[in-house]
Design a protein around this motif. Sequence first.
Motif, PDB file in Angstrom:
ATOM      1  N   SER A 346     -57.373 -31.477 -38.956  1.00 27.37           N
ATOM      2  CA  SER A 346     -56.795 -32.609 -39.671  1.00 27.37           C
ATOM      3  C   SER A 346     -55.872 -32.178 -40.805  1.00 27.37           C
ATOM      4  CB  SER A 346     -57.903 -33.514 -40.200  1.00 27.37           C
ATOM      5  OG  SER A 346     -58.864 -32.788 -40.930  1.00 27.37           O
ATOM      6  N   VAL A 347     -56.149 -31.021 -41.405  1.00 24.80           N
ATOM      7  CA  VAL A 347     -55.297 -30.493 -42.476  1.00 24.80           C
ATOM      8  C   VAL A 347     -55.104 -29.004 -42.236  1.00 24.80           C
ATOM      9  CG1 VAL A 347     -55.088 -30.028 -44.948  1.00 24.80           C
ATOM     10  CG2 VAL A 347     -56.048 -32.198 -44.180  1.00 24.80           C
ATOM     11  N   LEU A 348     -53.875 -28.561 -42.307  1.00 26.28           N
ATOM     12  CA  LEU A 348     -53.569 -27.139 -42.227  1.00 26.28           C
ATOM     13  C   LEU A 348     -52.442 -26.832 -43.209  1.00 26.28           C
ATOM     14  CD1 LEU A 348     -51.626 -26.229 -38.954  1.00 26.28           C
ATOM     15  CD2 LEU A 348     -51.640 -28.483 -39.960  1.00 26.28           C
ATOM     16  N   PRO A 349     -52.250 -25.566 -43.589  1.00 34.01           N
ATOM     17  CA  PRO A 349     -51.228 -25.235 -44.590  1.00 34.01           C
ATOM     18  C   PRO A 349     -49.836 -25.669 -44.153  1.00 34.01           C
ATOM     19  CG  PRO A 349     -52.705 -23.377 -44.230  1.00 34.01           C
ATOM     20  CD  PRO A 349     -53.014 -24.383 -43.159  1.00 34.01           C
ATOM     21  N   SER A 350     -49.066 -26.161 -45.093  1.00 37.74           N
ATOM     22  CA  SER A 350     -47.687 -26.574 -44.808  1.00 37.74           C
ATOM     23  C   SER A 350     -46.679 -25.505 -45.208  1.00 37.74           C
ATOM     24  CB  SER A 350     -47.353 -27.873 -45.539  1.00 37.74           C
ATOM     25  OG  SER A 350     -47.503 -27.705 -46.938  1.00 37.74           O
ATOM     26  N   THR A 351     -47.121 -24.527 -46.022  1.00 35.63           N
ATOM     27  CA  THR A 351     -46.234 -23.432 -46.428  1.00 35.63           C
ATOM     28  C   THR A 351     -47.023 -22.134 -46.490  1.00 35.63           C
ATOM     29  OG1 THR A 351     -46.662 -23.788 -48.790  1.00 35.63           O
ATOM     30  CG2 THR A 351     -44.756 -24.928 -47.834  1.00 35.63           C
ATOM     31  N   LEU A 386     -44.570 -12.985 -43.312  1.00 35.78           N
ATOM     32  CA  LEU A 386     -45.194 -14.252 -43.676  1.00 35.78           C
ATOM     33  C   LEU A 386     -46.621 -13.961 -44.107  1.00 35.78           C
ATOM     34  CD1 LEU A 386     -43.952 -16.619 -40.818  1.00 35.78           C
ATOM     35  CD2 LEU A 386     -42.823 -15.991 -42.966  1.00 35.78           C
ATOM     36  N   ALA A 387     -47.071 -14.598 -45.202  1.00 40.10           N
ATOM     37  CA  ALA A 387     -48.358 -14.189 -45.761  1.00 40.10           C
ATOM     38  C   ALA A 387     -49.028 -15.302 -46.538  1.00 40.10           C
ATOM     39  CB  ALA A 387     -48.156 -12.981 -46.677  1.00 40.10           C
ATOM     40  N   PHE A 406     -38.450 -13.406 -52.176  1.00 46.55           N
ATOM     41  CA  PHE A 406     -39.873 -13.715 -52.316  1.00 46.55           C
ATOM     42  C   PHE A 406     -39.956 -15.221 -52.495  1.00 46.55           C
ATOM     43  CE2 PHE A 406     -44.047 -13.788 -54.367  1.00 46.55           C
ATOM     44  CZ  PHE A 406     -44.739 -12.790 -53.688  1.00 46.55           C
ATOM     45  N   ALA A 407     -40.112 -15.952 -51.380  1.00 44.24           N
ATOM     46  CA  ALA A 407     -39.973 -17.408 -51.421  1.00 44.24           C
ATOM     47  C   ALA A 407     -41.068 -18.063 -50.597  1.00 44.24           C
ATOM     48  CB  ALA A 407     -38.601 -17.806 -50.891  1.00 44.24           C
ATOM     49  N   LEU A 408     -41.021 -19.395 -50.547  1.00 45.61           N
ATOM     50  CA  LEU A 408     -41.941 -20.147 -49.705  1.00 45.61           C
ATOM     51  C   LEU A 408     -41.311 -20.378 -48.334  1.00 45.61           C
ATOM     52  CD1 LEU A 408     -43.346 -22.844 -52.170  1.00 45.61           C
ATOM     53  CD2 LEU A 408     -44.506 -20.785 -51.326  1.00 45.61           C
ATOM     54  N   HIS A 409     -42.161 -20.395 -47.326  1.00 44.93           N
ATOM     55  CA  HIS A 409     -41.704 -20.591 -45.947  1.00 44.93           C
ATOM     56  C   HIS A 409     -42.414 -21.814 -45.372  1.00 44.93           C
ATOM     57  CE1 HIS A 409     -40.412 -19.543 -41.861  1.00 44.93           C
ATOM     58  NE2 HIS A 409     -41.652 -19.811 -41.476  1.00 44.93           N
ATOM     59  N   PRO A 410     -41.675 -22.843 -44.930  1.00 39.16           N
ATOM     60  CA  PRO A 410     -42.329 -24.037 -44.383  1.00 39.16           C
ATOM     61  C   PRO A 410     -42.945 -23.758 -43.006  1.00 39.16           C
ATOM     62  CG  PRO A 410     -39.962 -24.210 -44.136  1.00 39.16           C
ATOM     63  CD  PRO A 410     -40.203 -22.964 -44.946  1.00 39.16           C
ATOM     64  N   ILE A 411     -44.168 -24.231 -42.803  1.00 40.73           N
ATOM     65  CA  ILE A 411     -44.827 -24.112 -41.499  1.00 40.73           C
ATOM     66  C   ILE A 411     -44.688 -25.461 -40.802  1.00 40.73           C
ATOM     67  CG2 ILE A 411     -46.997 -23.691 -40.294  1.00 40.73           C
ATOM     68  CD1 ILE A 411     -47.859 -21.953 -42.631  1.00 40.73           C
TER      69      ILE A 411
END
Length: 580
Positions: A346-351, A386-387, A406-411
């Motif tokens: 129902s919930v998983l990481p978005s970034t 990705l980490a 060194f940034a955020l990556h959208p999943i």
Amino acid sequence: MRIEHVYPIVESDDFARRFQMRAGGLMWLLGAGASASSGIPTAGEMLWEFKQALYVSQRKVSPKSVEDLTNPAVRSLIQNYISSSGTFPVEGAPDEYAAIFEAAWPSEADRRTYIESRTRGAKPSYGHLALATLLMAEHSKIIWTTNFDDLVDDACAKVFGTTSALTTAGLQAPELARETISGQRWPAQIKLHGDFRFRRLKNTPEELRHQDAQLRHVLIEACQTSGMVVAGYSGRDESVMSTLTEAVKQGSSFPGGLFWLHRGDYPPLPAVISLLTRAAESGIDGGLVTIENFDETTRDLVRLLKGIDTTTLDAVAGERRRWTATPAPAGKKGWPVIRLNALPISVLPSTCRRIVCNIEGHAAVRTAVAAAEVDVLCTRTRAGVLAFGADTDLRAAFEPFGITDFALHPIEPQRLRNETGERGLLRDALSRALAREGGLTIDHRRTTDLLAPSDPKSSEWEELRSIVGKLSGVVEKFPELIWREGVGLRIDWADERPWLLVEPRIVFSGLSDENRFAATDFARERTVKRYNGPLNALVGFWAARLAKGGVPQRALGVSAGVEAVFQLSDATAFSRRIGP
């Protein structure tokens, strides 16, 4: 010193978009894997059948003892016998297929009979019809193939409404292949001999060997003006792989890119890795594309292209077996016919964190993390590393490699449809979250993680013990082989959403080639009588245990960085009849 090849990885959705822009400039090279859904075995599957025939006939054992060729223990048993003979090429060698095929059936007539029996009655799959549809719309023009079957011909006959639309050339007429391409008589199919159909090239008459050389030269010339998509081909044919390598050496080859579609848990053969590495070093766009299968990939390509008549495809798609979501059961007559072992995520990481630096390959990433002695979760993709983890820990691991971003990556959930690096990272994180406070250990496999109680004797496992009895022990006659009752976990995609597949398993430690067969027998004996009642109770237990009432579960417990947080539902998916 071992030198690791480095080749690009292309995500399947990225490949689809590139194909959309370049379709007319991309040729296809099809191998046996493209015909798998039509019921024709791949070269790898046939190779195991050859080995099985040798093992049964020479060892004089019951075929039932090695009947299941999908069982790793059975394969190990057969391969150990083949290797111990000392008369065959090593496993995975380019000439292994031909040598073992000839050993199993020395007569060329018998080999021809075997191939004909394995291809007889096959019908074009959705993928073949999709490819024929691309040909009709001129989004593709040339198909090269090493296959024995006529599935592309049959698909084109159905889509075009005639058998005369497709020009097919092969070893017997290499000049026709050259004339077809130079005269742009599209669509065209060119059948390559490869190293082995019914006989090796070295055993063919001199005239045929000369014609094969001509045909391969035509392929090299075609690679100077077009890119290529390779589908269902393992790369076992040395003559074909050497031809593609020679095309790369020519310079200015594959202007539309070289994309190698790959499925399965195992890495590509060394010859494929070498080719893609050489292509990348030569500045050729493309790389390895991990896919589910040929049919699903061609479906995704057709969806993105405009101006295509999909009448035939739609009819075939309507006949394909598929499942759809059903409403939740209600009332006494609403209970599901089949309970499935899938839990909704129902919930998983978005970034996640994206780190761009000068580090190459998964092995190098693992080494860097180990050297920094930090607790982070990482994977290497085309976008970078990705980490999940604390930012200070991630910088400690990758600063030595010159971090430039060194940034955020959208999943994006849609990218989780396939077994990508992102999906693998999420599986690692989810397993860690479930084990972190669940009293479980983790054994990572390529697409599945095995979890088992860290202390099987603890009273917290009493409910599981009441269902299956003893939770751990030692396999008889193998004191180093320890078993525990556990569960296999993997992430899958269905109904346009992610699911956690839960499979009750026996988890072993101390496995080796010597005891693997005994482990398989033990697991089979222990689980063979788990019918509907016990299995339903097991799935229910693990669903409740892993979901923890739907509370958020954190993989690492970090605050200054990017955490992976999940929520599961313990209401498993189900299936039921539609209507009364």
